[in-house]
Enzyme design. Structure first.
Site, PDB file in Angstrom:
ATOM      1  N   HIS A  19      48.943  13.479 153.815  1.00 43.48           N
ATOM      2  CA  HIS A  19      49.273  14.379 154.937  1.00 43.48           C
ATOM      3  C   HIS A  19      50.759  14.711 154.893  1.00 43.48           C
ATOM      4  O   HIS A  19      51.580  14.036 155.501  1.00 43.48           O
ATOM      5  CB  HIS A  19      48.901  13.708 156.274  1.00 43.48           C
ATOM      6  CG  HIS A  19      48.995  14.615 157.458  1.00 43.48           C
ATOM      7  ND1 HIS A  19      48.018  14.705 158.424  1.00 43.48           N
ATOM      8  CD2 HIS A  19      49.955  15.482 157.863  1.00 43.48           C
ATOM      9  CE1 HIS A  19      48.368  15.578 159.345  1.00 43.48           C
ATOM     10  NE2 HIS A  19      49.552  16.054 159.041  1.00 43.48           N
ATOM     11  N   HIS A  71      60.908  28.390 159.187  1.00 45.15           N
ATOM     12  CA  HIS A  71      60.216  29.456 158.444  1.00 45.15           C
ATOM     13  C   HIS A  71      61.108  30.670 158.234  1.00 45.15           C
ATOM     14  O   HIS A  71      61.003  31.347 157.214  1.00 45.15           O
ATOM     15  CB  HIS A  71      58.915  29.841 159.150  1.00 45.15           C
ATOM     16  CG  HIS A  71      57.886  28.751 159.076  1.00 45.15           C
ATOM     17  ND1 HIS A  71      56.988  28.491 160.078  1.00 45.15           N
ATOM     18  CD2 HIS A  71      57.637  27.829 158.108  1.00 45.15           C
ATOM     19  CE1 HIS A  71      56.217  27.471 159.736  1.00 45.15           C
ATOM     20  NE2 HIS A  71      56.606  27.044 158.538  1.00 45.15           N
ATOM     21  N   HIS A 230      43.833  18.625 162.128  1.00 47.46           N
ATOM     22  CA  HIS A 230      44.710  17.978 163.105  1.00 47.46           C
ATOM     23  C   HIS A 230      43.862  17.835 164.366  1.00 47.46           C
ATOM     24  O   HIS A 230      43.405  18.836 164.913  1.00 47.46           O
ATOM     25  CB  HIS A 230      45.943  18.833 163.382  1.00 47.46           C
ATOM     26  CG  HIS A 230      46.975  18.719 162.311  1.00 47.46           C
ATOM     27  ND1 HIS A 230      46.747  19.101 161.023  1.00 47.46           N
ATOM     28  CD2 HIS A 230      48.249  18.230 162.354  1.00 47.46           C
ATOM     29  CE1 HIS A 230      47.845  18.865 160.306  1.00 47.46           C
ATOM     30  NE2 HIS A 230      48.767  18.330 161.081  1.00 47.46           N
ATOM     31  N   GLU A 233      45.992  15.761 168.946  1.00 47.74           N
ATOM     32  CA  GLU A 233      47.457  15.634 169.094  1.00 47.74           C
ATOM     33  C   GLU A 233      47.861  15.818 170.547  1.00 47.74           C
ATOM     34  O   GLU A 233      48.966  15.472 170.946  1.00 47.74           O
ATOM     35  CB  GLU A 233      48.173  16.692 168.233  1.00 47.74           C
ATOM     36  CG  GLU A 233      48.486  16.228 166.837  1.00 47.74           C
ATOM     37  CD  GLU A 233      49.404  17.194 166.108  1.00 47.74           C
ATOM     38  OE1 GLU A 233      48.971  18.335 165.862  1.00 47.74           O
ATOM     39  OE2 GLU A 233      50.544  16.799 165.777  1.00 47.74           O
ATOM     40  N   ASP A 309      55.888  15.108 158.050  1.00 45.76           N
ATOM     41  CA  ASP A 309      57.006  16.022 157.787  1.00 45.76           C
ATOM     42  C   ASP A 309      58.231  15.162 157.457  1.00 45.76           C
ATOM     43  O   ASP A 309      59.073  14.913 158.331  1.00 45.76           O
ATOM     44  CB  ASP A 309      57.283  16.858 159.043  1.00 45.76           C
ATOM     45  CG  ASP A 309      56.087  17.708 159.445  1.00 45.76           C
ATOM     46  OD1 ASP A 309      55.762  18.651 158.712  1.00 45.76           O
ATOM     47  OD2 ASP A 309      55.470  17.416 160.482  1.00 45.76           O
TER      48      ASP A 309
HETATM   49  C1  6MZ Z   1      50.518  20.177 163.744  1.00 45.79           C
HETATM   50  C2  6MZ Z   1      52.044  20.628 162.091  1.00 45.79           C
HETATM   51  C3  6MZ Z   1      52.710  19.398 162.329  1.00 45.79           C
HETATM   52  O1  6MZ Z   1      52.647  24.982 156.521  1.00 45.79           O
HETATM   53  O2  6MZ Z   1      54.920  25.990 156.728  1.00 45.79           O
HETATM   54  N1  6MZ Z   1      52.694  21.250 161.118  1.00 45.79           N
HETATM   55  N2  6MZ Z   1      50.961  21.006 162.796  1.00 45.79           N
HETATM   56  N3  6MZ Z   1      51.114  18.989 164.039  1.00 45.79           N
HETATM   57  C4  6MZ Z   1      52.204  18.568 163.367  1.00 45.79           C
HETATM   58  N4  6MZ Z   1      52.771  17.365 163.725  1.00 45.79           N
HETATM   59  C5  6MZ Z   1      54.129  17.233 164.059  1.00 45.79           C
HETATM   60  N5  6MZ Z   1      53.729  19.307 161.470  1.00 45.79           N
HETATM   61  C6  6MZ Z   1      53.713  20.449 160.717  1.00 45.79           C
HETATM   62  O3  6MZ Z   1      54.604  23.521 157.078  1.00 45.79           O
HETATM   63  C7  6MZ Z   1      54.999  23.565 158.429  1.00 45.79           C
HETATM   64  C8  6MZ Z   1      53.815  23.874 159.334  1.00 45.79           C
HETATM   65  O4  6MZ Z   1      52.912  22.766 159.316  1.00 45.79           O
HETATM   66  C9  6MZ Z   1      52.316  22.584 160.588  1.00 45.79           C
HETATM   67  C10 6MZ Z   1      52.868  23.667 161.499  1.00 45.79           C
HETATM   68  O5  6MZ Z   1      51.987  24.770 161.502  1.00 45.79           O
HETATM   69  C11 6MZ Z   1      54.188  24.027 160.814  1.00 45.79           C
HETATM   70  O6  6MZ Z   1      54.608  25.333 161.118  1.00 45.79           O
HETATM   71  P1  6MZ Z   1      54.107  24.804 156.252  1.00 45.79           P
HETATM   72  O7  6MZ Z   1      54.419  24.445 154.839  1.00 45.79           O
END
Ligand code: 6MZ
Length: 368
Positions: A19, A71, A230, A233, A309
């Protein structure tokens, strides 16, 4: 000293990351450098961005505001290629041997970007990796075929290069329409030979309706793609139940489950991607010692530790293992078993599972 030794040990252990969001895993230094560049061009006000990037704890909603900002800085073909390369190299540097990297294909007409060209830039980044050999394509060797263990276990003459398996998951953002979600699934299907293994549903959990994404997710599954969602949350029992009834291959987070949802999850044995630091930093879970990981672990429910992340939350997969080990009093052998168990939940084919099994077996022998 003790802490450093612990970190060194965990870095040396093979790990599986299931993840990780591409743009959320961006190096902090790269993000600041790119933002500074856009600041100099006058596209953004750098000091505002710098403040948002360097802030430590953010609520879940603030995290999504930060992603909109990230972004703006990252959505450009060349930059995506660079970020992908760096993210893979960073995971490989801490001995992640299998990485499922997820990202949301984005269209931006102003710069001639389509969802397809976005993904092509990502694949270019995977091919640009130099520090480690990247295994991208599915091979489907079938049960009778021998595994090329030479290249992966360093057992032959010691000259084999370090290797990381990377599979891609295409994310559907909860802001998308059914048609847009379907476009992402079609793209995933076309890119299967390039290592796309599945679909993720992510984005701000208070936005969008499950019914919007269901047709695309159903279609994806019918076509043989694996699905991770997801889930939970935010407290939304209706959605959580609908998601569990869908029987996804895995779910991420599972923070706001009630008794009924836990019962359902456990009876279906859906593996859960656990993101400890992310949950704590976004205050989705109040403190690590009350995290649901421990209940799932004790119930022997399939779980896998993940970063979510790593750039945004300043963590690493080794760091997540150390955190779990110290918070829940688990010893190295239990944690190693947990790391190895993750192989069962990957979305790649059985040949990769067998090869990963050998990598962990070889690491286990060195531990004895
Ligand atoms: C939900 C998340 C996230 O896709 O642009 N993203 N969505 N919950 C989370 N927990 C904190 N963390 C990241 O990577 C960034 C995108 O991943 C999703 C969100 O849509 C975020 O904009 P990418 O590579």
């Amino acid at each position: 000293m003790e802490k450093q030794r612990d970190m060194d040990w965990w870095v040396s252990i093979p790990k599986v990351e299931l993840h990780a969001h591409l743009n959320g895993s961006i190096r902090g230094s790269t993000l600041l450098e790119l933002a500074r560049g856009l600041g100099e061009k006058g596209t953004i006000v750098f000091s505002d961005v710098e403040h948002a990037i360097l802030k430590d704890d953010r609520s879940l909603q603030e995290v999504f505001k930060l992603f909109d900002l990230i972004h703006i800085v990252t959505t450009d073909h060349k930059i995506l290629t660079r970020i992908t390369q760096e993210v893979v190299e960073d995971f490989a540097a801490e001995n992640v041997v299998y990485l499922e990297l997820r990202t949301t294909p984005k269209r931006n007409d102003l710069i001639g970007m389509s969802k397809r060209s976005y993904m092509e830039a990502v694949v270019k980044g995977l091919r640009a990796v130099t520090t480690v050999e990247v295994d991208l394509a599915p091979r489907d060797l079938g049960p009778g075929n021998p595994v090329n263990s030479c290249a992966i276990t360093d057992l032959c003459d010691g000259t084999a290069r370090k290797k990381i398996y990377v599979r891609l998951l295409l994310s559907i953002d909860r802001r998308e329409t059914t048609a847009s979600a379907m476009e992402t699934v079609e793209l995933a299907l076309e890119m299967r030979d390039l290592g796309v293994a599945g679909i993720d549903l992510s984005g701000n959990p208070i936005v969008g309706e499950w019914a919007t994404f269901l047709p695309a997710l159903k279609f994806a599954r019918e076509q043989g793609l694996s699905i991770t969602l997801h889930c939970g949350e935010v407290p939304n029992p209706v959605e959580i139940n609908a998601m569990l009834d869908f029987l996804p291959g895995r779910i991420g987070h599972a923070c706001f489950f009630g008794e009924e949802e836990w019962r359902k999850l456990k009876s279906c044995k859906i593996p859960v991607e656990i993101c400890l630091t992310s949950n704590i930093r976004t205050e989705t879970i109040s403190s690590v010692d009350v995290h649901h990981f421990v209940d799932l672990y004790n119930a022997e429910h399939p779980t896998v530790l993940c970063t979510d992340d790593s750039g945004v939350f300043s963590t690493s997969l080794s760091g997540e293992y150390i955190l779990a080990s110290s918070a829940f009093g688990l010893g190295r052998s239990e944690m190693f078993r947990l790391a190895r168990k993750a192989i069962e939940f990957i979305f790649a084919d059985d040949a990769v599972k067998r090869e990963l099994g050998e990598i962990f077996e070889s690491a286990a022998r060195k531990l004895d």
